[in-house]
Design a protein around this motif. Structure first.
Motif, PDB file in Angstrom:
ATOM      1  N   TYR A  69      41.531  41.536  45.525  1.00  0.00           N
ATOM      2  CA  TYR A  69      40.693  40.145  45.209  1.00  0.00           C
ATOM      3  C   TYR A  69      39.160  40.454  44.897  1.00  0.00           C
ATOM      4  N   GLY A  70      38.483  39.641  44.070  1.00  0.00           N
ATOM      5  CA  GLY A  70      37.380  39.626  43.837  1.00  0.00           C
ATOM      6  C   GLY A  70      36.339  38.580  44.956  1.00  0.00           C
ATOM      7  N   ARG A  80      28.916  40.534  44.015  1.00  0.00           N
ATOM      8  CA  ARG A  80      29.751  39.902  43.171  1.00  0.00           C
ATOM      9  C   ARG A  80      30.707  40.847  42.460  1.00  0.00           C
ATOM     10  N   SER A  81      32.140  40.591  42.567  1.00  0.00           N
ATOM     11  CA  SER A  81      32.943  41.540  42.013  1.00  0.00           C
ATOM     12  C   SER A  81      34.126  40.663  41.320  1.00  0.00           C
ATOM     13  N   ALA A  82      35.010  41.070  40.444  1.00  0.00           N
ATOM     14  CA  ALA A  82      36.178  40.462  39.838  1.00  0.00           C
ATOM     15  C   ALA A  82      37.299  40.660  40.724  1.00  0.00           C
ATOM     16  N   SER A  84      41.020  43.217  40.841  1.00  0.00           N
ATOM     17  CA  SER A  84      42.064  43.585  40.098  1.00  0.00           C
ATOM     18  C   SER A  84      43.298  42.442  39.987  1.00  0.00           C
ATOM     19  N   GLY A  86      42.927  39.169  39.550  1.00  0.00           N
ATOM     20  CA  GLY A  86      42.855  37.658  39.109  1.00  0.00           C
ATOM     21  C   GLY A  86      42.474  36.561  39.691  1.00  0.00           C
ATOM     22  N   VAL A  88      39.789  35.370  43.282  1.00  0.00           N
ATOM     23  CA  VAL A  88      38.555  35.510  43.717  1.00  0.00           C
ATOM     24  C   VAL A  88      38.300  34.659  44.897  1.00  0.00           C
ATOM     25  N   GLU A 115      41.502  31.096  40.603  1.00  0.00           N
ATOM     26  CA  GLU A 115      42.101  31.720  39.771  1.00  0.00           C
ATOM     27  C   GLU A 115      41.714  31.150  38.482  1.00  0.00           C
ATOM     28  N   ASP A 116      41.592  31.960  37.279  1.00  0.00           N
ATOM     29  CA  ASP A 116      41.287  31.404  36.136  1.00  0.00           C
ATOM     30  C   ASP A 116      40.256  30.244  36.146  1.00  0.00           C
ATOM     31  N   PHE A 236      33.485  30.892  38.940  1.00  0.00           N
ATOM     32  CA  PHE A 236      33.194  32.312  38.645  1.00  0.00           C
ATOM     33  C   PHE A 236      33.118  32.585  37.169  1.00  0.00           C
ATOM     34  N   GLN A 237      32.125  31.941  36.690  1.00  0.00           N
ATOM     35  CA  GLN A 237      31.872  32.349  35.099  1.00  0.00           C
ATOM     36  C   GLN A 237      30.464  33.133  35.358  1.00  0.00           C
TER      37      GLN A 237
END
Length: 265
Positions: A69-70, A80-82, A84, A86, A88, A115-116, A236-237
């Protein structure tokens, strides 16, 4: 199929956040009203050694449980990390640090999974008040085991937020009760979800970590947090900051949203 291709069930996500937030709250309470070390960050915002201790615990605990997870936290922006998968973690180790430092009880540990761009699980642990809020997308919202459900005001609308925004509503005095200042934004939005407030404005420059968990709690209670365009905020933009927002439900929220529609921020 690789684990990164399978979304974890929300019940497990809520349990993970609830346990981690409760333990984080216990850590924070070791410092509460015990004169923790405090210093100022860029932008003249305070941070205490309790914030750092809680942030470190949450990062280690949550990423150990979900290493794919991010991560985004107020106190570890550089991390801050994204991820793998999807999903966070968005974390505020102590939302309401000024209140915490001053010995006030209106602060909480805020943890969410996004998520998204939208929260799917969220927990607010408020140990000084012995309150915990949690929610899962499509699973409802709860406070200390009681289901939360917003409704219309039962008297004068209790509205929180900056005076200049509340004044834009132009409500007569008999229909408006100005709420006292609530230093934790996450806690203030949760107060809308549990009915202690009917609505709240949010001034510009709140951040993802202030909002994500509380946004879900309010949404699952039947309310909404909206931008000046009448849309839910995305998380998370590229920029974690948000413009003017309105929190509430029903016709009152519509009125708040209309009052900020023409603002520039």
């Amino acid at each position: 199929m690789p684990v990164t291709d399978v979304a974890k069930p929300l019940e497990g996500e809520i349990a993970l956040l609830s346990d981690a937030a409760a333990r984080a709250g216990e850590i924070a309470m070791r410092y509460f009203r015990r004169d923790p070390g405090v210093w100022m960050k860029v932008g003249n915002s305070p941070v205490s050694e309790a914030d750092i201790a809680v942030d470190t615990f949450l990062r280690e605990t949550l990423l150990r449980a979900r290493p794919d997870y991010g991560w985004l936290s107020e106190e570890t922006l550089d991390a801050r990390s994204a991820g793998s998968a999807g999903r966070v973690f968005i974390v505020d180790p102590i939302d309401g640090t000024r209140a915490f430092i001053e010995g006030q009880k209106s602060w909480c540990v805020s943890v969410a999974i996004v998520e998204d761009g939208r929260p799917v699980a969220g927990v607010l642990d408020c140990p000084a008040r012995e309150e915990r809020f949690w929610a899962g997308r499509g699973r409802g919202a709860w406070k200390n085991g009681t289901v939360l459900k917003v409704g219309p005001p039962k008297g004068p609308a209790r509205i929180a937020g900056p005076k200049e925004l509340v004044d834009r509503l132009a409500l007569p005095a008999e229909r408006l009760e100005r709420a006292t200042y609530v230093p934790s934004l996450a806690y203030r939005i949760a107060m809308v979800a549990d009915g202690r407030l009917d609505a709240s404005f949010v001034k510009p420059n709140s951040h993802d970590w202030d909002l994500a968990a509380a946004d879900l709690v309010l949404g699952e209670a039947g309310g909404s947090l909206q931008t000046r365009l009448g849309q839910p905020p995305d998380y998370f933009q590229a920029d974690p900051r948000h413009g003017t927002l309105a929190a509430g439900s029903g016709a009152l929220l519509e009125r708040l949203s209309l009052s900020i529609a023409g603002l520039d921020h």
